[in-house]
Enzyme design. Structure first.
Site, PDB file in Angstrom:
ATOM      1  CG  ASP A   1      -5.052  15.835  31.564  1.00 16.91           C
ATOM      2  OD1 ASP A   1      -4.033  15.204  31.921  1.00 16.91           O
ATOM      3  OD2 ASP A   1      -6.094  15.875  32.251  1.00 16.91           O
TER       4      ASP A   1
ATOM      5  CG  ASP B   1      -3.239  12.699  35.354  1.00 17.38           C
ATOM      6  OD1 ASP B   1      -3.258  13.506  34.409  1.00 17.38           O
ATOM      7  OD2 ASP B   1      -4.277  12.125  35.792  1.00 17.38           O
TER       8      ASP B   1
ATOM      9  CD  GLU C   1      -8.087  15.265  36.942  1.00 17.81           C
ATOM     10  OE1 GLU C   1      -8.144  15.756  35.798  1.00 17.81           O
ATOM     11  OE2 GLU C   1      -7.860  14.058  37.143  1.00 17.81           O
TER      12      GLU C   1
HETATM   13 MN    MN Z   1      -4.953  14.445  33.690  1.00 20.38          MN
HETATM   14 MN    MN Z   2      -6.154  12.977  36.292  1.00 18.51          MN
END
Ligand code: MN
Ligand code: MN
Length: 300
Positions: A85, A96, A189
């Site tokens: 990540d 992100d 996510e």
């Molecule tokens: Mn992330």
């Molecule tokens: Mn995130």
């Protein structure tokens, strides 16, 4: 103003998507998590962005929030599944994104379920869509494939120098009527575990990601100097001990950091582990809703 912000969101997004695809293609077996974090963070910086948080390398049943310790020797095995990540920021505007790299074919479908859930979620986004409906879609796609979503992990709104800006995009159908705005960036996510998983995470003992919570002086000159360094370099965004040992000797860095945590000027995030120790896959994009659809900033 918003146009300028969008430009920075898109710039940061292009950088992390290039790096994420490099991460996806590369064979990490035999590498240490330290080598992975340093290499991936280097690729982000090389492209002209700052890291929005330490690269997370969460292996198998660890769902999130593991980053390498200085000289961390944990090594990727040819049976592992790793969630990598990564985040970049330009002027505090964050992209992100995450990819799951899997070396055990038995778990390829788990990884694909996270990717498919994310793709279905992205295809339904536009201004005004309710976050709970996105959650419903993610849950449906994951369950259709015989897996479970992680109910207590979710996507989130982003803001300048803020990763979790207050609004959640759930991975299951949830109550709440919040709908997506066209002037906010969000991360989506999906996290997926096996049918043997409990479908939620609990906090583990390890804590190796930190963030400043208050700039109040501690009356310890060296600790205050570290706090100034944290503020100037990371603002309120998460950081790792690895990023402090470039300036302080390892033992000293840890001692000062622990002092700052005790003084409650810095907080530590525990790792998050699947409650029945089952493997977890993740996929993540950052996006901005539009009138007709979505700008996914983390697709180059
Ligand atoms: Mn992330
Ligand atoms: Mn995130």
């Amino acid at each position: 103003m918003w146009v300028v912000q969008i430009e920075d969101y898109v710039k940061a997004g292009k950088i992390v998507s290039e790096v994420r695809e490099m991460v996806r293609e590369k064979n990490w077996v035999g590498k240490t998590v330290y080598e992975i974090c340093e290499e991936v963070e280097g690729e982000i910086r090389k492209r002209g962005a700052k890291c929005a948080f330490p690269v997370n390398t969460s292996i198998n049943e660890i769902a999130a929030h593991y980053t390498a310790e200085p000289n961390d020797e944990i090594t990727i095995l040819d049976t592992d599944l790793i969630k990598i990540d990564l985040g970049a920021q330009i002027n505090g505007y964050i992209a992100d994104t995450a990819v799951t790299v899997c070396y055990d074919p038995q778990y390829d479908n788990l990884v694909q379920a996270a990717e498919d859930a994310l793709q279905h979620a992205m295809s339904m986004i536009k201004i005004g869509v309710k976050a709970r409906d996105v959650g419903r879609t993610i849950e449906k796609i994951i369950k259709q494939r015989g897996f479970k979503p992680i109910a207590n992990l979710s996507g989130h709104s982003l803001d300048q120098y803020t990763i979790h800006a207050g609004k959640s995009i759930p991975n299951i159908w949830s109550i709440g009527s919040f709908s997506l705005s066209g002037e906010v960036a969000y991360a989506c996510e999906p996290f997926v575990t096996t049918s043997e998983g409990l479908g939620f995470v609990k906090e583990g003992k390890v804590k190796n990601i930190f963030a400043m919570v208050s700039r109040k002086k501690t009356k310890n000159e060296e600790a205050d100097e570290m706090l100034d360094f944290i503020w100037e370099n990371f603002n309120m965004l998460p950081f790792a001990l690895r990023w402090l040992v470039k300036k302080w000797e390892g033992g000293k860095a840890r001692e000062l950091l622990e002092f700052l945590i005790k003084k409650k000027t810095v907080k530590a995030y525990p790792i998050l582990v699947e409650a029945n120790s089952q493997r977890v896959a993740q996929a993540e994009h950052t996006f901005i809703p539009t009138d007709t659809g979505v700008t996914v900033t983390t697709i180059a």
